[in-house]
Design a protein around this motif. Structure first.
Motif, PDB file in Angstrom:
ATOM      1  N   ALA A  75       4.054   4.440  -5.399  1.00  0.00           N
ATOM      2  CA  ALA A  75       2.877   3.652  -5.761  1.00  0.00           C
ATOM      3  C   ALA A  75       2.421   2.807  -4.579  1.00  0.00           C
ATOM      4  N   ALA A  76       3.378   2.307  -3.793  1.00  0.00           N
ATOM      5  CA  ALA A  76       3.039   1.513  -2.611  1.00  0.00           C
ATOM      6  C   ALA A  76       2.279   2.356  -1.598  1.00  0.00           C
ATOM      7  N   VAL A  77       2.805   3.548  -1.332  1.00  0.00           N
ATOM      8  CA  VAL A  77       2.167   4.427  -0.340  1.00  0.00           C
ATOM      9  C   VAL A  77       0.817   4.915  -0.855  1.00  0.00           C
ATOM     10  N   GLN A  78       0.765   5.360  -2.112  1.00  0.00           N
ATOM     11  CA  GLN A  78      -0.504   5.832  -2.675  1.00  0.00           C
ATOM     12  C   GLN A  78      -1.565   4.732  -2.655  1.00  0.00           C
ATOM     13  N   ILE A 129       0.302  -4.246  -5.067  1.00  0.00           N
ATOM     14  CA  ILE A 129      -0.377  -2.974  -5.320  1.00  0.00           C
ATOM     15  C   ILE A 129      -0.074  -2.549  -6.749  1.00  0.00           C
ATOM     16  N   GLU A 130      -1.135  -2.358  -7.526  1.00  0.00           N
ATOM     17  CA  GLU A 130      -0.993  -1.881  -8.901  1.00  0.00           C
ATOM     18  C   GLU A 130      -1.614  -0.492  -9.011  1.00  0.00           C
ATOM     19  N   ARG A 131      -0.913   0.411  -9.676  1.00  0.00           N
ATOM     20  CA  ARG A 131      -1.452   1.754  -9.934  1.00  0.00           C
ATOM     21  C   ARG A 131      -1.519   1.947 -11.433  1.00  0.00           C
ATOM     22  N   ASN A 132      -2.721   2.228 -11.946  1.00  0.00           N
ATOM     23  CA  ASN A 132      -2.913   2.371 -13.382  1.00  0.00           C
ATOM     24  C   ASN A 132      -3.567   3.716 -13.698  1.00  0.00           C
ATOM     25  N   ASN A 133      -3.048   4.371 -14.717  1.00  0.00           N
ATOM     26  CA  ASN A 133      -3.676   5.576 -15.254  1.00  0.00           C
ATOM     27  C   ASN A 133      -4.251   5.225 -16.620  1.00  0.00           C
ATOM     28  N   TRP A 134      -5.563   5.127 -16.700  1.00  0.00           N
ATOM     29  CA  TRP A 134      -6.220   4.714 -17.938  1.00  0.00           C
ATOM     30  C   TRP A 134      -6.229   5.851 -18.951  1.00  0.00           C
ATOM     31  N   PRO A 135      -6.316   5.511 -20.246  1.00  0.00           N
ATOM     32  CA  PRO A 135      -6.300   6.546 -21.301  1.00  0.00           C
ATOM     33  C   PRO A 135      -7.387   7.592 -21.138  1.00  0.00           C
ATOM     34  N   GLU A 136      -8.513   7.189 -20.560  1.00  0.00           N
ATOM     35  CA  GLU A 136      -9.618   8.149 -20.393  1.00  0.00           C
ATOM     36  C   GLU A 136      -9.356   9.152 -19.271  1.00  0.00           C
ATOM     37  N   VAL A 186      -6.654   4.343 -11.301  1.00  0.00           N
ATOM     38  CA  VAL A 186      -7.229   3.132 -10.727  1.00  0.00           C
ATOM     39  C   VAL A 186      -6.161   2.372  -9.955  1.00  0.00           C
ATOM     40  N   PHE A 187      -6.522   1.942  -8.758  1.00  0.00           N
ATOM     41  CA  PHE A 187      -5.632   1.107  -7.955  1.00  0.00           C
ATOM     42  C   PHE A 187      -6.231  -0.294  -7.871  1.00  0.00           C
ATOM     43  N   ILE A 223      -5.506  -3.824  -5.873  1.00  0.00           N
ATOM     44  CA  ILE A 223      -4.740  -4.295  -4.725  1.00  0.00           C
ATOM     45  C   ILE A 223      -5.112  -5.736  -4.420  1.00  0.00           C
ATOM     46  N   ASP A 224      -4.104  -6.598  -4.434  1.00  0.00           N
ATOM     47  CA  ASP A 224      -4.274  -8.007  -4.089  1.00  0.00           C
ATOM     48  C   ASP A 224      -4.009  -8.141  -2.592  1.00  0.00           C
ATOM     49  N   SER A 225      -5.060  -8.440  -1.837  1.00  0.00           N
ATOM     50  CA  SER A 225      -4.923  -8.458  -0.391  1.00  0.00           C
ATOM     51  C   SER A 225      -5.956  -9.383   0.236  1.00  0.00           C
ATOM     52  N   GLY A 226      -5.505 -10.205   1.179  1.00  0.00           N
ATOM     53  CA  GLY A 226      -6.432 -11.063   1.899  1.00  0.00           C
ATOM     54  C   GLY A 226      -7.216 -11.997   1.010  1.00  0.00           C
ATOM     55  N   MET A 227      -6.595 -12.547  -0.063  1.00  0.00           N
ATOM     56  CA  MET A 227      -7.270 -13.430  -1.029  1.00  0.00           C
ATOM     57  C   MET A 227      -8.412 -12.716  -1.735  1.00  0.00           C
ATOM     58  N   ASN A 228      -8.271 -11.389  -1.905  1.00  0.00           N
ATOM     59  CA  ASN A 228      -9.251 -10.585  -2.628  1.00  0.00           C
ATOM     60  C   ASN A 228      -8.521  -9.605  -3.537  1.00  0.00           C
ATOM     61  N   TRP A 229      -9.162  -9.280  -4.642  1.00  0.00           N
ATOM     62  CA  TRP A 229      -8.726  -8.155  -5.461  1.00  0.00           C
ATOM     63  C   TRP A 229      -9.626  -6.970  -5.123  1.00  0.00           C
ATOM     64  N   ILE A 230      -9.007  -5.863  -4.707  1.00  0.00           N
ATOM     65  CA  ILE A 230      -9.737  -4.629  -4.421  1.00  0.00           C
ATOM     66  C   ILE A 230      -9.444  -3.644  -5.549  1.00  0.00           C
ATOM     67  N   THR A 231     -10.475  -3.181  -6.226  1.00  0.00           N
ATOM     68  CA  THR A 231     -10.315  -2.200  -7.305  1.00  0.00           C
ATOM     69  C   THR A 231     -10.912  -0.874  -6.861  1.00  0.00           C
ATOM     70  N   ILE A 232     -10.094   0.174  -6.865  1.00  0.00           N
ATOM     71  CA  ILE A 232     -10.523   1.501  -6.439  1.00  0.00           C
ATOM     72  C   ILE A 232     -10.329   2.466  -7.602  1.00  0.00           C
ATOM     73  N   GLU A 233     -11.403   3.014  -8.095  1.00  0.00           N
ATOM     74  CA  GLU A 233     -11.322   3.996  -9.183  1.00  0.00           C
ATOM     75  C   GLU A 233     -11.508   5.387  -8.599  1.00  0.00           C
ATOM     76  N   MET A 234     -10.580   6.279  -8.918  1.00  0.00           N
ATOM     77  CA  MET A 234     -10.649   7.658  -8.444  1.00  0.00           C
ATOM     78  C   MET A 234     -11.346   8.526  -9.499  1.00  0.00           C
ATOM     79  N   LYS A 235     -11.967   9.604  -9.046  1.00  0.00           N
ATOM     80  CA  LYS A 235     -12.649  10.505  -9.981  1.00  0.00           C
ATOM     81  C   LYS A 235     -11.653  11.207 -10.889  1.00  0.00           C
ATOM     82  N   GLN A 236     -10.505  11.554 -10.344  1.00  0.00           N
ATOM     83  CA  GLN A 236      -9.466  12.197 -11.131  1.00  0.00           C
ATOM     84  C   GLN A 236      -8.108  11.912 -10.491  1.00  0.00           C
ATOM     85  N   PRO A 237      -7.026  11.891 -11.290  1.00  0.00           N
ATOM     86  CA  PRO A 237      -5.699  11.628 -10.727  1.00  0.00           C
ATOM     87  C   PRO A 237      -5.315  12.693  -9.703  1.00  0.00           C
TER      88      PRO A 237
END
Length: 266
Positions: free
Chosen positions: A165-168, A217-224, A228-229, A231-245
């Motif tokens: 999860a860290a590397v991904q 680093i958080e890795r989440n697989n939503w029910p749909e 989604v990743f 990431i708490d970094s540099g006093m920011n939350w970065i949210t990255i949604e992928m099209k598919q796992p």
């Protein structure tokens, strides 16, 4: 408390040996009496715990809260990724009404443990491939390199559910950056669509991509079905949604990218 400490010690025994820790044959461990086994586990736990925070932590006049130990850094299952454990002891006041330090008493009430990771080198797509190969990534040489990062320093260390999860998560950050540069996605979360605000947003994101800025680093697989990743970094939350796992994050698979700045109150 006794059961919790013994259970934690048993879990820590699964970690690779570190400098100063004796190696023990598995059959000898299993042959020990209950009392001998507990003494062995406590010795191993004490050998693993290296860096102590001390009781002069925080800004309270009267101590209460937590103190912590770090274990020595060691190689993880991913090439170039170190790991170490944080063990915390939590204290609570037993006479909170007292304002006199000589009469203010506290008692240990609980413990917690969490694993932290740090990159020796920036991961690549080959890093994930090697994790699924036949050759383990952990080596004596890498252990020595990781131990060179020993100390009370928090910068550059972050939490994640696992090495993969860290590397991904970090590869997803790089993929999002490349997708942004290629115009495949836009950066959401800016105050407005003005050029100045967009530039500020992009600067926040670029700071967040630096490995030393990451704290979680958080890795989440939503029910749909989305991956989604967060990431708490540099006093920011970065949210990255992928099209598919997918095992390997790629720019083409990035669906959306959002940056949220937060304020830390101390």
């Amino acid at each position: 408390m006794k059961r919790a400490m013994v259970a934690l010690a048993a879990a820590v025994l699964a970690a690779p040996p570190v400098a100063g820790q004796d190696e023990v044959l598995s059959k000898d461990l299993q042959a020990k009496s209950e009392a001998e086994a507990e003494r062995q586990a406590r010795r191993d736990l004490d050998a693993l715990l290296q860096e102590f925070s001390g009781y002069n932590v925080g800004n309270r006049k009267l101590f209460q809260g937590d103190v912590w130990f770090w274990t020595d850094p060691r190689a993880s299952d991913a090439r170039g990724l170190c790991e170490r454990d944080l063990l915390q002891i939590f204290y609570q006041p037993t006479n909170a009404r007292s304002n006199n330090a000589s009469e203010f008493s506290v008692q240990a009430r609980g413990i917690g443990a969490e694993r932290y990771y740090s990159f020796l080198e920036e991961p690549t797509s080959e890093t994930l491939d090697r994790m699924y190969g036949d050759n383990p990534s952990s080596t004596d040489t890498t252990d020595r390199k990781c131990r060179s990062q020993r100390g009370e320093e928090w910068l550059g260390w972050f939490t994640a559910e696992s090495p993969i999860a860290a590397v991904q998560g970090y590869l997803a950050l790089l993929a999002a950056r490349d997708a942004l540069d290629a115009g495949l996605v836009t950066l959401d979360g800016c105050d407005s669509d003005q050029a100045e605000d967009i530039a500020k947003c992009r600067a926040w994101f670029d700071d967040a991509v630096k490995p030393e800025a990451i704290s979680k680093i958080e890795r989440n697989n939503w029910p749909e079905g989305q991956q989604v990743f967060r990431i708490d970094s540099g006093m920011n939350w970065i949210t990255i949604e992928m099209k598919q796992p997918a095992l390997q994050p790629t720019p083409e698979n990035v669906k959306s990218l959002k940056v949220e700045a937060y304020i830390v109150i101390t």
